[in-house]
Design a protein around this motif. Sequence first.
Motif, PDB file in Angstrom:
ATOM      1  N   MET A   1       0.841  -1.197   0.000  1.00  0.00           N
ATOM      2  CA  MET A   1       0.000   0.000   0.000  1.00  0.00           C
ATOM      3  C   MET A   1       0.883   1.257   0.000  1.00  0.00           C
ATOM      4  O   MET A   1       1.854   1.328   0.737  1.00  0.00           O
ATOM      5  N   TYR A   2       0.539   2.192  -0.842  1.00  0.00           N
ATOM      6  CA  TYR A   2       1.351   3.401  -0.938  1.00  0.00           C
ATOM      7  C   TYR A   2       0.921   4.436   0.087  1.00  0.00           C
ATOM      8  O   TYR A   2      -0.265   4.687   0.282  1.00  0.00           O
ATOM      9  N   SER A   3       1.912   5.089   0.704  1.00  0.00           N
ATOM     10  CA  SER A   3       1.597   6.193   1.616  1.00  0.00           C
ATOM     11  C   SER A   3       1.362   7.452   0.790  1.00  0.00           C
ATOM     12  O   SER A   3       1.723   7.515  -0.390  1.00  0.00           O
ATOM     13  N   GLY A   4       0.799   8.451   1.423  1.00  0.00           N
ATOM     14  CA  GLY A   4       0.583   9.732   0.746  1.00  0.00           C
ATOM     15  C   GLY A   4       1.899  10.291   0.217  1.00  0.00           C
ATOM     16  O   GLY A   4       1.970  10.786  -0.909  1.00  0.00           O
ATOM     17  N   ASN A   5       2.913  10.224   1.034  1.00  0.00           N
ATOM     18  CA  ASN A   5       4.218  10.741   0.606  1.00  0.00           C
ATOM     19  C   ASN A   5       4.743  10.003  -0.616  1.00  0.00           C
ATOM     20  O   ASN A   5       5.306  10.606  -1.535  1.00  0.00           O
ATOM     21  N   GLU A   6       4.560   8.676  -0.629  1.00  0.00           N
ATOM     22  CA  GLU A   6       5.030   7.891  -1.779  1.00  0.00           C
ATOM     23  C   GLU A   6       4.252   8.268  -3.038  1.00  0.00           C
ATOM     24  O   GLU A   6       4.816   8.403  -4.115  1.00  0.00           O
ATOM     25  N   LEU A   7       2.958   8.451  -2.872  1.00  0.00           N
ATOM     26  CA  LEU A   7       2.134   8.797  -4.035  1.00  0.00           C
ATOM     27  C   LEU A   7       2.558  10.141  -4.630  1.00  0.00           C
ATOM     28  O   LEU A   7       2.573  10.330  -5.841  1.00  0.00           O
ATOM     29  N   ARG A   8       2.921  11.074  -3.752  1.00  0.00           N
ATOM     30  CA  ARG A   8       3.382  12.380  -4.228  1.00  0.00           C
ATOM     31  C   ARG A   8       4.651  12.205  -5.059  1.00  0.00           C
ATOM     32  O   ARG A   8       4.771  12.698  -6.180  1.00  0.00           O
ATOM     33  N   ASP A   9       5.601  11.443  -4.505  1.00  0.00           N
ATOM     34  CA  ASP A   9       6.888  11.255  -5.192  1.00  0.00           C
ATOM     35  C   ASP A   9       6.731  10.503  -6.514  1.00  0.00           C
ATOM     36  O   ASP A   9       7.363  10.842  -7.509  1.00  0.00           O
ATOM     37  N   MET A  10       5.879   9.443  -6.484  1.00  0.00           N
ATOM     38  CA  MET A  10       5.693   8.638  -7.704  1.00  0.00           C
ATOM     39  C   MET A  10       5.225   9.493  -8.868  1.00  0.00           C
ATOM     40  O   MET A  10       5.679   9.367 -10.002  1.00  0.00           O
ATOM     41  N   PHE A  11       4.288  10.374  -8.565  1.00  0.00           N
ATOM     42  CA  PHE A  11       3.720  11.215  -9.608  1.00  0.00           C
ATOM     43  C   PHE A  11       4.802  12.114 -10.213  1.00  0.00           C
ATOM     44  O   PHE A  11       4.987  12.184 -11.427  1.00  0.00           O
ATOM     45  N   LEU A  12       5.530  12.774  -9.313  1.00  0.00           N
ATOM     46  CA  LEU A  12       6.549  13.711  -9.796  1.00  0.00           C
ATOM     47  C   LEU A  12       7.614  12.972 -10.603  1.00  0.00           C
ATOM     48  O   LEU A  12       8.053  13.432 -11.663  1.00  0.00           O
ATOM     49  N   LYS A  13       8.005  11.777 -10.121  1.00  0.00           N
ATOM     50  CA  LYS A  13       9.058  11.003 -10.821  1.00  0.00           C
ATOM     51  C   LYS A  13       8.571  10.566 -12.200  1.00  0.00           C
ATOM     52  O   LYS A  13       9.321  10.587 -13.177  1.00  0.00           O
ATOM     53  N   TYR A  14       7.304  10.144 -12.279  1.00  0.00           N
ATOM     54  CA  TYR A  14       6.765   9.691 -13.559  1.00  0.00           C
ATOM     55  C   TYR A  14       6.887  10.807 -14.595  1.00  0.00           C
ATOM     56  O   TYR A  14       7.354  10.609 -15.711  1.00  0.00           O
ATOM     57  N   PHE A  15       6.493  12.018 -14.188  1.00  0.00           N
ATOM     58  CA  PHE A  15       6.532  13.100 -15.170  1.00  0.00           C
ATOM     59  C   PHE A  15       7.941  13.648 -15.376  1.00  0.00           C
ATOM     60  O   PHE A  15       8.250  14.177 -16.430  1.00  0.00           O
ATOM     61  N   GLU A  16       8.780  13.474 -14.377  1.00  0.00           N
ATOM     62  CA  GLU A  16      10.182  13.869 -14.581  1.00  0.00           C
ATOM     63  C   GLU A  16      10.775  13.015 -15.705  1.00  0.00           C
ATOM     64  O   GLU A  16      11.450  13.504 -16.606  1.00  0.00           O
TER      65      GLU A  16
END
Length: 875
Positions: free
Chosen positions: A1-16
């Motif tokens: 299960m992803y934490s809120g913090n992980e979800l934030r990072d995943m999104f930014l990394k995907y678009f990076e």
Amino acid sequence: MYSGNELRDMFLKYFEAKGHKILPSASLIPKDDPTLLLTVAGMVPFKPYFQRRVEPPFPRATTAQKCVRTPDLEEVGKTARHHTYFEMLGNFSFGDYFKTDAIPWAWEYVTKVLKIPVKKLWVTIYPEDEEAKTIWEKAGVRSERIVGDPENFWAAGPTGPCGPCSEIYVDLGEARGCSKPGCAIGCDCDRFLEIWNLVFMQFNRDEAGVLTPLPKQNIDTGMGLERIASVMQGVETNFDTDLFRPIIDHVANLAGVNYKDNAKSDLALKVVSDHVRAVSFMLSDGIRPNNEGRGYVLRRILRRAIRYAKLLGIDKPFLESAFRIIQRDYAHSYPELKENENFIISHINLEEKNFQATLDQGTQLLQEKVKELIKKGETVLAGADAFYLYETYGFPVELTDEMLAEQGLSVDMEAFQKAAEEHRLRAKEQSQQMRAAAESPELTEKAKSLGVTPFIGYEKVSATPRIEAIFVNGQEVSDAGEGEEVVIFLSETPFYAESGGQVSDVGVIKTPRAEARVLEVKKGVTGTFYHRAEVRGGVLHVGESVEVQIDNAERLATTRHHSATHLLQTALRSVLGEHVQQAGSLVTPERLRFDFTHFSQLTPAELKAVEGLINEAVLKNMPVKATEMSLTEAKESGATALFGEKYGDIVRVVTMGSFSRELCGGTHVSSTGEIGLVKLLSEGGIGAGLRRIEAVAGLESLIYFRSLDEQVMEVAQNLKAQPLEIGKRVNGLVAQVKDLEREIAQLQAKLAKNEVNGLLSKVAEVEGIQVIAAKVQASDMDGLRQMADLIRDKMKSGVIVLGAASEGKVNFVTTVTPTGLSGLHAGQIIKEVAKITGGGGGGRPDMAQAGGKDPSKLGEAIDRVPTLLRGFLKK
Ligand code: SER
């Protein structure tokens, strides 16, 4: 299960990985954007790029942006998904990629990275956007899962960039729905959750609502972090995610209740947890609770949090401890929660202390008012009562309204606004006194200990000094936030402090996260520079180094006027004589004012000569030099020194070629040509032997001539004449007008005579007395009286009542000849007549005048005269 913090990072990394630059969240205070109070979406900081007011420094960006939205404040806690503060994940294209990339990426991210099952997903499009539909289908969305929604058009405010949009929804299952027939995508219930909005930014909307295409097509997407966390963590509401639970648990613990025990305390827990997040983040960006704009939004949310906590049974201050949880969980992504903790905590505590103290009393008072209302069978609380609660107990009016709504009542908002406005006007007068009080002993003491502030503004327009001290209302503070008016002491400064008639520089003091506007700079007797400034955003701290920058355009405009003043002084001496002494001056970016000793008005020829000399000196483009020397040396060299000016041993001498040499601490051009055209505007006396000249220089001269030019052109056009002929033509017109006026006066006299003759033929008789009562034409009381005099001269005995309507009012004149005729009194008669038209008046027995308000009653008033007279005669 992803934490809120992980979800934030995943999104930014995907678009990076897709070529986007990751940027930190911008402040909740929109920068240079008067159309928005708060940052309401991820796109807000990028408006200038969409509009191409600023060239985007990179073509793509991705952010997790702090946002605050309050229109749905009262929904918070009642639904699974409404918040005041939330984080928005977004990817942005500034005229780079468009729909064909944005759509497949979003679909890939949701289905391949987050792995949300396709069978749960729906997509909405703007009904006319067939193109988007095709691209979604190509990306893999089944066409029956794509629905049109006319509301899919997004804008950040009434004006600015906007465009059609397309949204991704997750179906959370029937069990979460309202089970009403027709519950489908678009239903307001919690079953279908919008998780991502893709806006195809391609228009700009102006004040009139007109859309014009933006220079380029852009992408702005927004995915609420709290929502996606609730989906990914498989919980029922956003409040059950790890972004909220620690705060909810903390507050539940303080209150001694259990979350999910009963609906009423759950609602309060949700409201409190939402609001303390908003309060913490707003304060961390330097927003300060007060009664205006975003400060008021903050205060309202903060007080609402306290009230809901009270409903939970929390009576003691709790906000600081709740803030600590937020700081612990979020400071790694938002360092301002750490950097500005003093500011946050001091404001939280102060506000909480003040409001807690009055909440009970105010609530009690409100309950009494409610009882009265109910007894009287009324449902609306008076505006004045709501204002009293606001003013005395700090109840935001919306809170009062909300508390009333719980009992089916409301506030008279219009009357409240009126009461508030009256109060504001009174308060404004008082704040000026506050400013005077700002010169506190504490402030003076500090200035003394700091001593002279090194002034580096002759050479530089910017610097990076340290903040030595900050004062708010005469009190020393360690930091200052948005909206606060402060006095700042710096370790050195490029700001010119008001002196020698030259106004101070204005400009900015900033750090990467805060900005203050310097409004005025003064130099104390200790040589310390007081920078009066207003914090526009973020928090400034004592001890930090800051970037300071004066407004150079303003400085240059002021400088031109100052140098022009020196030329003016020399020119006056050479035209009028050596007795000319400077007696005062004011030098601003807009103009110069120079007071000097001289005994008579300057002739037009003298003024022309002075102006000519100055402009010749400008055109010679003489070098301007400032040299420091001893006062003795300066005097020996023939410098003009001001009478009574206090100079130290070392003085600054400013020379302009061999034309002018003055002691002066001001800023100057480097050669006279930079001053530009100097135009004298006025000359006049200001006291015995004192004259004043006002003039403009540089661009201000251009502005002056332009406005003159525009007016001349307008007159010429109206006269259908050439611009240089208008003088002659206007002289002709003035003579013509005089002739016409004479003619009109003659005609009017003739008309009055005719009217009088007409009236004389209509004499009536009342009980044997001759009476003339009539409605006549007269533009004022004088005209009316003259008419009455003419009639009286012809009528040996009788009563005259004349009335005339003019400009929405009524005038009356009455005469009784001879005085005391049959016991009649002009003053008494007219009083009764005027009363009928809503007026009053009176006067002598033989002559009286009066006014009335209602011209439509004039006829009736005149018709009543015979009856009134009969009444008087009977007495
Ligand atoms: N600006 C859009 C929104 O806030 C997408 O980011 O929904």
